[in-house]
Design a protein around this motif. Sequence first.
Motif, PDB file in Angstrom:
ATOM      1  N   GLN A  59       0.829  -1.199   0.000  1.00  0.00           N
ATOM      2  CA  GLN A  59       0.000   0.000   0.000  1.00  0.00           C
ATOM      3  C   GLN A  59       0.862   1.246   0.000  1.00  0.00           C
ATOM      4  OE1 GLN A  59      -2.199   1.030   3.520  1.00  0.00           O
ATOM      5  NE2 GLN A  59      -0.758   0.011   4.898  1.00  0.00           N
ATOM      6  N   ILE A  60       0.298   2.295  -0.584  1.00  0.00           N
ATOM      7  CA  ILE A  60       0.981   3.585  -0.601  1.00  0.00           C
ATOM      8  C   ILE A  60       0.607   4.348   0.668  1.00  0.00           C
ATOM      9  CG2 ILE A  60       1.362   5.712  -1.896  1.00  0.00           C
ATOM     10  CD1 ILE A  60       0.285   4.267  -4.371  1.00  0.00           C
ATOM     11  N   LEU A  61       1.603   4.927   1.328  1.00  0.00           N
ATOM     12  CA  LEU A  61       1.378   5.722   2.523  1.00  0.00           C
ATOM     13  C   LEU A  61       1.430   7.203   2.150  1.00  0.00           C
ATOM     14  CD1 LEU A  61       3.673   3.792   5.038  1.00  0.00           C
ATOM     15  CD2 LEU A  61       1.231   3.482   4.626  1.00  0.00           C
ATOM     16  N   GLY A  62       0.434   7.965   2.623  1.00  0.00           N
ATOM     17  CA  GLY A  62       0.355   9.361   2.229  1.00  0.00           C
ATOM     18  C   GLY A  62       0.156  10.302   3.390  1.00  0.00           C
ATOM     19  N   ARG A  63      -0.296  11.502   3.052  1.00  0.00           N
ATOM     20  CA  ARG A  63      -0.404  12.590   4.023  1.00  0.00           C
ATOM     21  C   ARG A  63      -1.359  12.267   5.166  1.00  0.00           C
ATOM     22  NH1 ARG A  63      -1.463  18.400   1.452  1.00  0.00           N
ATOM     23  NH2 ARG A  63       0.261  17.558   0.198  1.00  0.00           N
ATOM     24  N   GLY A  64      -2.404  11.509   4.886  1.00  0.00           N
ATOM     25  CA  GLY A  64      -3.396  11.227   5.916  1.00  0.00           C
ATOM     26  C   GLY A  64      -3.068  10.043   6.802  1.00  0.00           C
ATOM     27  N   ASP A  65      -1.981   9.341   6.526  1.00  0.00           N
ATOM     28  CA  ASP A  65      -1.624   8.170   7.317  1.00  0.00           C
ATOM     29  C   ASP A  65      -0.852   8.567   8.572  1.00  0.00           C
ATOM     30  OD1 ASP A  65      -2.486   5.747   5.742  1.00  0.00           O
ATOM     31  OD2 ASP A  65      -1.293   6.765   4.210  1.00  0.00           O
ATOM     32  N   HIS A  66      -1.092   7.821   9.637  1.00  0.00           N
ATOM     33  CA  HIS A  66      -0.406   8.085  10.912  1.00  0.00           C
ATOM     34  C   HIS A  66       0.386   6.858  11.369  1.00  0.00           C
ATOM     35  CE1 HIS A  66      -2.419  11.949  11.364  1.00  0.00           C
ATOM     36  NE2 HIS A  66      -3.533  11.356  10.966  1.00  0.00           N
ATOM     37  N   GLU A  67       0.910   6.137  10.384  1.00  0.00           N
ATOM     38  CA  GLU A  67       1.771   4.996  10.690  1.00  0.00           C
ATOM     39  C   GLU A  67       3.045   5.488  11.381  1.00  0.00           C
ATOM     40  OE1 GLU A  67       1.041   1.864  10.084  1.00  0.00           O
ATOM     41  OE2 GLU A  67      -0.843   2.246   9.019  1.00  0.00           O
ATOM     42  N   PRO A  68       3.656   4.652  12.242  1.00  0.00           N
ATOM     43  CA  PRO A  68       4.890   5.072  12.926  1.00  0.00           C
ATOM     44  C   PRO A  68       5.971   5.561  11.965  1.00  0.00           C
ATOM     45  CG  PRO A  68       4.042   3.057  13.912  1.00  0.00           C
ATOM     46  CD  PRO A  68       3.191   3.319  12.709  1.00  0.00           C
ATOM     47  N   LEU A  69       6.106   4.889  10.820  1.00  0.00           N
ATOM     48  CA  LEU A  69       7.132   5.294   9.862  1.00  0.00           C
ATOM     49  C   LEU A  69       6.855   6.698   9.337  1.00  0.00           C
ATOM     50  CD1 LEU A  69       8.759   3.182   7.089  1.00  0.00           C
ATOM     51  CD2 LEU A  69       7.827   5.415   6.514  1.00  0.00           C
ATOM     52  N   VAL A  70       5.605   6.995   9.006  1.00  0.00           N
ATOM     53  CA  VAL A  70       5.240   8.300   8.464  1.00  0.00           C
ATOM     54  C   VAL A  70       5.441   9.388   9.514  1.00  0.00           C
ATOM     55  CG1 VAL A  70       3.383   9.680   7.478  1.00  0.00           C
ATOM     56  CG2 VAL A  70       3.617   7.272   6.839  1.00  0.00           C
ATOM     57  N   GLU A  71       5.008   9.113  10.736  1.00  0.00           N
ATOM     58  CA  GLU A  71       5.168  10.106  11.799  1.00  0.00           C
ATOM     59  C   GLU A  71       6.646  10.374  12.079  1.00  0.00           C
ATOM     60  OE1 GLU A  71       2.929  11.900  12.998  1.00  0.00           O
ATOM     61  OE2 GLU A  71       1.127  10.872  12.297  1.00  0.00           O
ATOM     62  N   ALA A  72       7.451   9.319  12.085  1.00  0.00           N
ATOM     63  CA  ALA A  72       8.888   9.490  12.322  1.00  0.00           C
ATOM     64  C   ALA A  72       9.537  10.271  11.192  1.00  0.00           C
ATOM     65  CB  ALA A  72       9.558   8.131  12.484  1.00  0.00           C
ATOM     66  N   LEU A  73       9.104  10.009   9.971  1.00  0.00           N
ATOM     67  CA  LEU A  73       9.647  10.733   8.821  1.00  0.00           C
ATOM     68  C   LEU A  73       9.325  12.223   8.926  1.00  0.00           C
ATOM     69  CD1 LEU A  73       9.740   9.580   5.180  1.00  0.00           C
ATOM     70  CD2 LEU A  73       8.751  11.819   5.663  1.00  0.00           C
ATOM     71  N   ARG A  74       8.067  12.544   9.259  1.00  0.00           N
ATOM     72  CA  ARG A  74       7.674  13.949   9.403  1.00  0.00           C
ATOM     73  C   ARG A  74       8.491  14.646  10.497  1.00  0.00           C
ATOM     74  NH1 ARG A  74       1.974  12.145   9.193  1.00  0.00           N
ATOM     75  NH2 ARG A  74       1.035  12.775   7.220  1.00  0.00           N
ATOM     76  N   GLU A  75       8.578  14.004  11.648  1.00  0.00           N
ATOM     77  CA  GLU A  75       9.262  14.613  12.791  1.00  0.00           C
ATOM     78  C   GLU A  75      10.744  14.801  12.506  1.00  0.00           C
ATOM     79  OE1 GLU A  75      10.090  13.755  17.563  1.00  0.00           O
ATOM     80  OE2 GLU A  75       8.685  12.503  16.435  1.00  0.00           O
ATOM     81  N   THR A  76      11.385  13.789  11.925  1.00  0.00           N
ATOM     82  CA  THR A  76      12.816  13.882  11.650  1.00  0.00           C
ATOM     83  C   THR A  76      13.103  14.917  10.575  1.00  0.00           C
ATOM     84  OG1 THR A  76      12.994  11.514  12.178  1.00  0.00           O
ATOM     85  CG2 THR A  76      14.893  12.548  11.135  1.00  0.00           C
ATOM     86  N   ALA A  77      12.247  15.005   9.575  1.00  0.00           N
ATOM     87  CA  ALA A  77      12.426  16.010   8.527  1.00  0.00           C
ATOM     88  C   ALA A  77      12.347  17.416   9.105  1.00  0.00           C
ATOM     89  CB  ALA A  77      11.383  15.824   7.437  1.00  0.00           C
ATOM     90  N   GLN A  78      11.427  17.618  10.036  1.00  0.00           N
ATOM     91  CA  GLN A  78      11.317  18.928  10.681  1.00  0.00           C
ATOM     92  C   GLN A  78      12.563  19.237  11.502  1.00  0.00           C
ATOM     93  OE1 GLN A  78       8.011  19.333  13.384  1.00  0.00           O
ATOM     94  NE2 GLN A  78       8.044  21.565  13.276  1.00  0.00           N
ATOM     95  N   GLN A  79      13.052  18.246  12.226  1.00  0.00           N
ATOM     96  CA  GLN A  79      14.254  18.441  13.040  1.00  0.00           C
ATOM     97  C   GLN A  79      15.471  18.725  12.179  1.00  0.00           C
ATOM     98  OE1 GLN A  79      14.611  14.890  15.373  1.00  0.00           O
ATOM     99  NE2 GLN A  79      13.006  15.457  16.820  1.00  0.00           N
ATOM    100  N   ARG A  80      15.552  18.096  11.021  1.00  0.00           N
ATOM    101  CA  ARG A  80      16.728  18.250  10.164  1.00  0.00           C
ATOM    102  C   ARG A  80      16.593  19.402   9.167  1.00  0.00           C
ATOM    103  NH1 ARG A  80      19.893  13.457  10.430  1.00  0.00           N
ATOM    104  NH2 ARG A  80      21.388  14.583   9.121  1.00  0.00           N
ATOM    105  N   GLY A  81      15.478  20.128   9.196  1.00  0.00           N
ATOM    106  CA  GLY A  81      15.307  21.261   8.289  1.00  0.00           C
ATOM    107  C   GLY A  81      15.156  20.841   6.845  1.00  0.00           C
TER     108      GLY A  81
END
Length: 360
Positions: free
Chosen positions: A143-165
């Motif tokens: 399955q494709i994971l997108g903006r509306g998904d709250h899977e651990p991988l997606v949440e970690a990706l969002r958070e880390t991207a914000q931390q790393r600018g």
Amino acid sequence: MRASKIILMGLLLVVGIAFNSLKTASAAVEVQQLYQAQVPVESQAVGERNQALQTALEQTLLKVSGDGQLLAHENVRFALQNVRNYVVQFGYRQVAENLVLWVQFDQAQIDQVIHDAGSGIWSSRRPELLFWLVAEDEQLRRQILGRGDHEPLVEALRETAQQRGLPIKLPLLDLNDSMSISVIDLWARFDDRIQFASSRYDTDGVVVARIYQTDPSSYEQPWMLDWTLQLGSGLRWRGEVLADSPEELGQLLVGEVTQRLSQRFRIDSQVDMAGTWRLQVLNLTSVTEVIQVEQLLQQLPSVHRVQLVEFGQQQGVFELFIQTDPAQIIQALDLSQSLTPMNAEQRSASDLPIYRWSQP
């Protein structure tokens, strides 16, 4: 000759008047608050605060440099042990249900630490990336994971991207996406389909990542992610990461992508030079486009001033007053979706770089 000079002076006057009235035509996103960090804490106890300050400094060094290897340097370890010397101010904030420690660091001192560790500064203008994530479960269903998904991988990706600018987007996975691209297209990495589906998001690059479980007989860690990054029309990277959990995969993916990008685009803080550099731009059909090129060049890292020195027959020569190696400016231009190099392969060191302008 006199008439040509008068025309050029008149054009420069028009450019100067209109410069601030037009929207900038440039790629990438301006990342704000590079020298700030927020770290969740349980309390305002002194011991926890000191640990949070160190974590905030680590995040800031990684965000400013993009260099994941920086934290191992002895100068950085010394800075972490004396973290208060680099703090301008700090305070506690309530973010949703969490208490966080907010920290502002001194920019000059942070840059000096990075310089002393032999690394460089990654400009605040950074490429925005679209992430296509395809996950495979134990039954080999994908399955494709997108903006509306709250899977651990997606949440970690969002958070880390914000931390790393790192500016990122995730697909909406709405009707338009479902009609433009499929799981098979992404898993097989059909470039034409991916490029078509990604065009609506107007980003500088596209990451395609496949997530799946490993063979226990071959790998100690149960999860693997392989990825490709297409940036602009000619830059491409790939890699893979192993982890104990999908959440960790999201963190590692952002870390690898920022490492590759910063290696190419960060400005070596040891460079200490000032000079000029010229390039020629073709296909300039109006004064508006001349202004847009000037604005794009002005926002490149370490460019202090841009001046149009020649114009005619839909061609312009621009002089840049810079404080860096011209090679770094050429690398930064790789991010532009509007300037395409025309003689990069054939030119010698003394040749004028030539680019073709494409209306953004």
